[in-house]
Design an enzyme around this catalytic site. Structure first.
Site: not given
Ligand code: COA
Length: 416
Positions: A17, A139, A168, A247
């Site tokens: 990937q 991954e 990936d 945030g």
């Protein structure tokens, strides 16, 4: 219309990937991507998660659009002969083999530079130089090693990996950025260079705000985290924050109408300070606008559970789309939780080419994600992934200039 990467030829030695994501992006920008695969075998993903017997899998087709496939056994003398010519003809070699594989093949960085000093050699590896550089990485290993898993999930649960393939596909994106920068620099220096994107580094880059919070811990508790309002002390490391917003503005995922039966009947809701008064009006709590316990962001932090509870009492009376329709005009940031089914069926994503339908000779029509970056002078047409070795003869003759006799010789030797 010309394409941004017209004339750039990529020797695509990638598989699975991470690397294929990168070269697919380059192909969409107009590069001629020649995917090199082992004869009779090909990229392992061709035969992984097969849903149509005898056809290339969606795993492969969705990562290898707009490429040509050349079969080549680079460990035979004839294969090395072809690979040598490819290195001389191409601008960029992209690979994501296990560490050391290219050297063992006889095509390490020194050999490449000798053959073609203008060549850019771009690699994805699991780790950069250091104690783990020899490791093979997939991954979820990258998500764990890059700080994502330890900061994803709920405080009282196990670390969680995300559905987004940040290890990936995320690293493929980083690599594409490095390749484009190296191509620009080559315009000035005339020289190629090595480009390395380590998956751990790519994931950590995407977890930047969590390293921010790690350092903020020295100054005291992270007050925008729900656990602060719940009176739970912080430890030494950035904790998992559930669905808290990354945030400074508190946000959560809240139930919407139908949540009892629909696993995606939820909305994200941010209590943005600038629109607090509008939020109070919408949810039927106008008294909170003046109440000193709720009127300012610092005053609200210890009450987040109560505040989001009241907002959820309201969102549960609306569908996630109704919440969006009501809140958007008021600039209250909300986002419906969209399922893959909803995304696949969304007409506006089809219109922009973000979701495309391709036709494939073995499997028929299938959906894919088109180019996620739009350039006003680059209209991307997504073409199906190549069959194994579909362009072998074409590349050998047109790109490398081999005669029919040469090609027959390579075939007889099992090199292509
Ligand atoms: N002709 C001849 N040999 C070929 C070939 C070709 N066209 N293509 C590959 N090979 C050989 C390689 O040279 C290697 O041989 P060697 O072990 O004798 O050196 C062998 O095939 C296996 O390649 P490798 O990349 O090591 O595959 P793997 O299945 O053992 O490992 C990964 C797969 C993904 C774990 C590994 O490639 C890796 O860690 N890559 C870097 C990180 C990465 O991209 N991970 C994410 C993948 S999505």
């Amino acid at each position: 219309m010309s394409k941004p990467l017209d004339g750039i030829r990529i020797l695509d030695f990638t598989h699975v990937q991470s690397g294929p994501t990168c070269t697919q992006l380059l192909a969409w920008m107009g590069a001629d991507v020649i995917k090199v695969e082992r004869p009779g075998v090909g990229d392992a993903t061709r035969k992984q998660l097969v849903d149509v017997e005898g056809a290339d899998s969606l795993y492969f087709t969705m990562l290898n659009h707009n490429k040509r496939s050349l079969t080549l056994n680079s460990k035979t003398p004839e294969g090395k002969e072809v690979l040598t010519k490819l290195v001389k003809e191409c601008d960029v070699l992209v690979e994501n083999f296990a560490p050391g594989a290219l050297d063992r093949m006889g095509f390490g960085w020194e050999a490449i530079q000798d053959l073609n000093p203008r060549m850019i050699m771009a690699s994805v590896k699991g780790f950069g130089p250091g104690p783990y550089e020899e490791c093979k990485v997939y991954e979820n290993v990258a998500q764990c090693a890059g700080g994502s898993a330890s900061t994803t999930g709920f405080r009282d649960g196990v670390p969680v990996v995300t559905g987004a393939q940040i290890g990936d596909s995320g690293t493929g994106l980083h690599l594409a950025f490095g390749i484009l920068a190296a191509l620009l620099q080559r315009e000035k220096t005339g020289r190629g260079q090595r480009v390395l994107a380590a998956m751990q580094d790519g994931v950590l880059n995407l977890c930047r705000v969590k390293l921010r919070d790690q350092q903020r811990l020295k100054a005291g508790p992270l007050k925008e985290y729900s656990q602060f309002g719940e009176g739970i002390p912080f430890g030494e490391a950035t904790p998992r924050a559930g669905n808290d917003s990354g945030g400074g503005q508190p946000g959560r995922i809240l139930k919407c109408k139908g949540w009892e039966t629909d696993p995606d009947a939820y909305t994200y809701f941010i209590t943005q300070a600038a629109v607090w008064e509008k939020i109070c009006d919408v949810i039927g709590k106008p008294e909170w606008k003046e109440d000193p316990d709720y009127a300012t962001p610092p005053a609200r932090l210890p009450h987040l559970n109560e505040i989001f509870g009241a907002i959820e009492d309201w969102t549960m009376t609306k569908t996630k789309y109704e919440v969006m329709e009501i809140c958007n005009p008021l600039d209250i940031p909300v986002g419906p939780i969209l399922s893959m089914k909803e995304l696949a069926e969304e007409p506006s994503l089809r219109e922009t080419g973000t979701i495309v339908e391709c036709d494939h000779p073995e499997r028929g029509p299938y959906l894919s994600v088109g180019c996620p970056v739009k350039l006003s002078d680059n209209d991307v047409t997504v073409t199906r992934s190549p069959l194994l070795g579909e362009h072998t003869d074409e590349v050998l003759s047109e790109v490398l200039g081999y005669s029919a006799e040469d090609i027959a010789r390579f075939k007889q030797a099992g090199a292509v």
